[in-house]
Design a protein around this motif. Sequence first.
Motif, mmCIF file in Angstrom:
data_model
loop_
_atom_site.group_PDB
_atom_site.id
_atom_site.type_symbol
_atom_site.label_atom_id
_atom_site.label_comp_id
_atom_site.label_asym_id
_atom_site.label_seq_id
_atom_site.Cartn_x
_atom_site.Cartn_y
_atom_site.Cartn_z
ATOM 1 N N ALA A 1 -8.860 -2.297 4.216
ATOM 2 C CA ALA A 1 -7.526 -1.726 4.040
ATOM 3 C C ALA A 1 -7.601 -0.226 3.785
ATOM 4 O O ALA A 1 -6.782 0.544 4.300
ATOM 5 C CB ALA A 1 -6.811 -2.423 2.885
ATOM 6 N N SER A 2 -8.591 0.214 3.002
ATOM 7 C CA SER A 2 -8.753 1.650 2.731
ATOM 8 C C SER A 2 -9.093 2.405 4.006
ATOM 9 O O SER A 2 -8.605 3.506 4.240
ATOM 10 C CB SER A 2 -9.850 1.861 1.682
ATOM 11 N N ILE B 1 -12.816 -10.337 -1.121
ATOM 12 C CA ILE B 1 -11.738 -9.452 -1.579
ATOM 13 C C ILE B 1 -12.184 -7.996 -1.504
ATOM 14 O O ILE B 1 -11.426 -7.123 -1.071
ATOM 15 C CB ILE B 1 -11.315 -9.826 -3.018
ATOM 16 N N TYR B 2 -13.426 -7.745 -1.889
ATOM 17 C CA TYR B 2 -13.959 -6.382 -1.823
ATOM 18 C C TYR B 2 -13.997 -5.882 -0.381
ATOM 19 O O TYR B 2 -13.637 -4.743 -0.088
ATOM 20 C CB TYR B 2 -15.354 -6.351 -2.446
ATOM 21 N N SER C 1 -12.091 -6.938 2.118
ATOM 22 C CA SER C 1 -10.719 -6.727 2.567
ATOM 23 C C SER C 1 -10.153 -5.423 2.014
ATOM 24 O O SER C 1 -9.405 -4.707 2.694
ATOM 25 C CB SER C 1 -9.832 -7.899 2.140
ATOM 26 N N LYS C 2 -10.533 -5.097 0.783
ATOM 27 C CA LYS C 2 -10.072 -3.841 0.169
ATOM 28 C C LYS C 2 -10.640 -2.633 0.919
ATOM 29 O O LYS C 2 -9.934 -1.659 1.177
ATOM 30 C CB LYS C 2 -10.489 -3.809 -1.298
ATOM 31 N N ILE D 1 -5.947 -10.597 3.401
ATOM 32 C CA ILE D 1 -5.927 -10.460 1.938
ATOM 33 C C ILE D 1 -5.185 -11.631 1.302
ATOM 34 O O ILE D 1 -5.615 -12.175 0.269
ATOM 35 C CB ILE D 1 -5.292 -9.116 1.544
ATOM 36 N N TYR E 1 0.810 -1.217 0.000
ATOM 37 C CA TYR E 1 0.000 0.000 0.000
ATOM 38 C C TYR E 1 0.849 1.275 0.000
ATOM 39 O O TYR E 1 0.296 2.376 -0.031
ATOM 40 C CB TYR E 1 -0.911 0.019 1.228
ATOM 41 N N TRP F 1 1.297 -7.812 2.019
ATOM 42 C CA TRP F 1 -0.158 -7.788 2.165
ATOM 43 C C TRP F 1 -0.545 -8.162 3.591
ATOM 44 O O TRP F 1 0.209 -8.825 4.287
ATOM 45 C CB TRP F 1 -0.823 -8.774 1.194
#
Length: 413
Positions: A387-388, A380-381, A383-384, A336, A52, A332
């Motif tokens: 993370a954001s 995955i969405y 986890s994204k 993730i 990131y 990661w």
Amino acid sequence: MISNYSSHLQDSFHPEGSVFESQGALDLSGHISLVRPIADAEACPEGLRLAYTSKKNFLIGAFWLLACILSTSTTGPIVLMIPAKSTYVSISWRSQCSCLIMALWSITGYIRYSRREPSDNYDACESLGLTTWEKIKKDSSPQNLFSTSLMSFFLFIWILGLVLGCKYTLTAHADVLYCSNGVFILLIALLTCQYVHKYEIGGYLVYGVGVLIMLSDPLATKTGEGTNKMLGNFLAISGALGGALFGIVSTKLKRDSDQTVCMFYLFLGHFTIQVLIFPHLEDNPLFFSLDPHFGIFGWLSNPWYAGLMLLFVCPWTSITSNYSLLECYKYWTLDIVAVFFLMEPYFAEIAAILLGQDEIPGSQTFIGVTILSCGIALSIYGSKIKASETMNPKANVTDELNIELSDRPSTEL
């Protein structure tokens, strides 16, 4: 007063630029909700990772993910193709050769370290001015040996579940369950009250529905004798728990040794556990021998076997898969990596069909795979998003402060 408070708020952030995992908000009334500081990314698996920090690191992390998925997907089918007539012997050959390769690699690294020039660009360890012997003792410290011992044990459980699962049931089914370590990571996170996004939970629930549909496919059969689908599925899912604990130990416990040295001790511990346990799992009087079919050291008696193991099987299915997995944990977050690892069974089943170990499954398997793929995408969405949220908590806290400030009546005259 407000400026003093804002200054104090800015000073409360980590001086090195670390971020907060915010589970609440700060207000000006002096009430502080749950706001937990995150340590350095290398020390905290829930924190941000290298992927990131820049586009370059993102691409490097993506490369290690792809290498890990491709190499791991062929581990079960290739290990079963090893000429040994005992599955346990096949597993042991792989560990022995990997340990030998990493030992030579580590020795080469120490030789290069001893010949280093003062003008070389040293890493953090070399900048301390350690001698070669001091560096060897540091890499072999009780802390490093303890962490790698735990990793070896959980890796043993994980790999054993995969290989035995592939032996008794369809490779696609065994691989799906073997890669479900993310389910256990999610459960452990919930039990320890860690932050989990709702889409991650929903994605794994959808994934579970797809797995149940796929496992109940009556047309999914395995060639050869000795098939026991229920036993194979149980062994594979049990191995997934070992995989979850392997990932947690890899990211939670501090290690300051080189990656190559860590992997040498990892394989050495793996082989030691096999020597202690495998003789009790089957009646094989030739286990501790050079017999080319039933001997644990049988690969040494046949040059063709030795070449196959040292030049292909171990470098690809063992060293590449484990090295890339440990590198993935640097770039990661743990969740993730676990979610993306769920894509591994697709490649594994293709390899098993091409090698003649599995027959093409029925339509019910494809329906289940479609549903679990949707679950993977949803996880995955989630986890994204998580993370954001972890990357930009300062902005969130600042926005909330601005809202609070705008709601307060002005005191200016």
